[in-house]
Design a protein around this motif. Structure first.
Motif, PDB file in Angstrom:
ATOM      1  N   LEU A  99       0.917  -1.124   0.151  1.00 26.12           N
ATOM      2  CA  LEU A  99      -0.155   0.018   0.015  1.00 26.12           C
ATOM      3  C   LEU A  99       0.788   1.143   0.086  1.00 26.12           C
ATOM      4  O   LEU A  99       0.239   2.254  -0.343  1.00 26.12           O
ATOM      5  N   LEU A 100       2.073   1.098   0.358  1.00 27.64           N
ATOM      6  CA  LEU A 100       3.032   2.354   0.242  1.00 27.64           C
ATOM      7  C   LEU A 100       3.410   2.681  -1.122  1.00 27.64           C
ATOM      8  O   LEU A 100       3.535   1.931  -2.086  1.00 27.64           O
ATOM      9  N   TYR A 112       4.561  -7.432  12.425  1.00 29.85           N
ATOM     10  CA  TYR A 112       4.975  -6.011  13.019  1.00 29.85           C
ATOM     11  C   TYR A 112       4.128  -4.901  11.995  1.00 29.85           C
ATOM     12  O   TYR A 112       4.700  -4.007  12.011  1.00 29.85           O
ATOM     13  N   ALA A 113       3.200  -5.510  11.461  1.00 32.29           N
ATOM     14  CA  ALA A 113       2.579  -4.428  10.335  1.00 32.29           C
ATOM     15  C   ALA A 113       2.246  -3.007  10.766  1.00 32.29           C
ATOM     16  O   ALA A 113       2.398  -2.275  10.174  1.00 32.29           O
ATOM     17  N   PRO A 114       1.762  -3.051  12.063  1.00 28.88           N
ATOM     18  CA  PRO A 114       1.521  -1.630  12.535  1.00 28.88           C
ATOM     19  C   PRO A 114       2.654  -0.707  12.719  1.00 28.88           C
ATOM     20  O   PRO A 114       2.477   0.634  12.426  1.00 28.88           O
ATOM     21  N   VAL A 115       3.707  -1.223  12.772  1.00 31.98           N
ATOM     22  CA  VAL A 115       5.026  -0.310  12.954  1.00 31.98           C
ATOM     23  C   VAL A 115       5.160   0.377  11.600  1.00 31.98           C
ATOM     24  O   VAL A 115       5.902   1.554  11.708  1.00 31.98           O
ATOM     25  N   ILE A 116       4.817  -0.331  10.371  1.00 31.98           N
ATOM     26  CA  ILE A 116       5.153   0.393   9.175  1.00 31.98           C
ATOM     27  C   ILE A 116       4.754   1.957   9.007  1.00 31.98           C
ATOM     28  O   ILE A 116       5.416   2.691   8.688  1.00 31.98           O
ATOM     29  N   SER A 117       3.479   1.971   9.333  1.00 31.88           N
ATOM     30  CA  SER A 117       2.805   3.312   9.516  1.00 31.88           C
ATOM     31  C   SER A 117       3.045   4.203  10.552  1.00 31.88           C
ATOM     32  O   SER A 117       3.226   5.620  10.274  1.00 31.88           O
ATOM     33  N   ASP A 118       3.190   3.576  11.737  1.00 32.37           N
ATOM     34  CA  ASP A 118       3.415   4.462  12.963  1.00 32.37           C
ATOM     35  C   ASP A 118       4.903   5.153  12.663  1.00 32.37           C
ATOM     36  O   ASP A 118       4.938   6.284  13.255  1.00 32.37           O
TER      37      ASP A 118
END
Length: 256
Positions: free
Chosen positions: A180-181, A216-222
């Motif tokens: 999505l990036l 650790y998917a949430p870390v990518i956007s955080d």
């Protein structure tokens, strides 16, 4: 093993009891030796009281070598790939410990490293210690983090993570998030995610397979990744209660 030198040392304080440092490490140049003898000299036959023209020109094995300059040269031998890899590992192993010494000196902490078990700790002050290194044999980067509260993880990485490697090891949620990036941000995000995984492996002493399989998917956007950003990024990992810090200029991820 050649003497090593550290350059471009950077120190960062993350909280009251957590610091990290990064540096370039390289071998110090060794003095070169000229590989030659002085120009050929005419051997001088030691004069004797009874020498005469008839025997002065005869061969005499007693040559005066006092006028010949001798210099030793260590001939350069080609280094095998295996030996080169060994030298690199040894250089990095010594380099991270030199950097730890510099960090402790800067913080005015007089202590030694206890390497008897993982995670490493300082012998007296009991700070947790974590090392990382990256790069090739001619140019290596090293990193160290210390924290008093609990085990700390750090990973420095100068190489990109190939997409086929990410697809093989990353969680499906992570792959979906990476897709999505924007294309320009994806390589950096893939590398940072690898560093996050490596750092948590060091914190929790996971096996490589365990650590790479974590999600650790949430870390990518955080981390608010921007391909040209120089700002330090922070993220929380709710499941573990750890903070994650990304420093683009130092190319490190720290988990503490």
């Amino acid at each position: 093993m050649q003497n090593l030198k550290l350059s471009r040392i950077q120190y960062t304080q993350l909280d009251a009891t957590t610091w990290c440092a990064t540096a370039d490490v390289s071998s110090m140049a060794q003095p070169t030796h000229a590989h030659h003898l002085s120009p050929f000299l005419t051997p001088r036959v030691p004069a004797t009281p009874h020498s005469n023209s008839s025997n002065a020109n005869k061969y005499n094995p007693l040559i005066d070598l006092s006028n010949i300059a001798w210099q030793y040269v260590a001939e350069q031998q080609p280094v095998s790939a295996h030996k080169g890899a060994q030298n690199k590992r040894q250089q990095q192993r010594v380099g991270v410990r030199l950097l730890l010494q510099q960090l402790l000196l800067t913080l005015d902490i007089d202590d030694t490293l206890d390497e008897s078990q993982f995670p490493y700790q300082l012998s007296e002050h009991r700070y947790y210690v974590c090392f990382s290194h990256s790069g090739d044999r001619s140019h290596s980067k090293v990193a160290v983090a210390i924290s008093y509260r609990r085990a700390v993880g750090i990973d420095i990485e100068t190489h990109d993570v190939e997409w086929h490697v990410a697809q093989r090891f990353y969680h499906s949620d992570e792959i979906s998030k990476l897709n999505l990036l924007p294309a320009a941000n994806r390589p950096l995000a893939s590398k940072l995610l690898w560093q996050v995984k490596e750092s948590f492996i060091k914190v929790h002493q996971y096996t490589l397979a365990q650590g790479l399989g974590m999600n650790y998917a949430p870390v990518i956007s955080d981390l608010d990744i921007e391909s040209n950003s120089a700002a330090i990024g922070f993220s929380e990992h709710p499941e573990s209660g750890y903070q994650i810090v990304f420093s683009p200029t130092q190319q490190v991820i720290i988990v503490f």
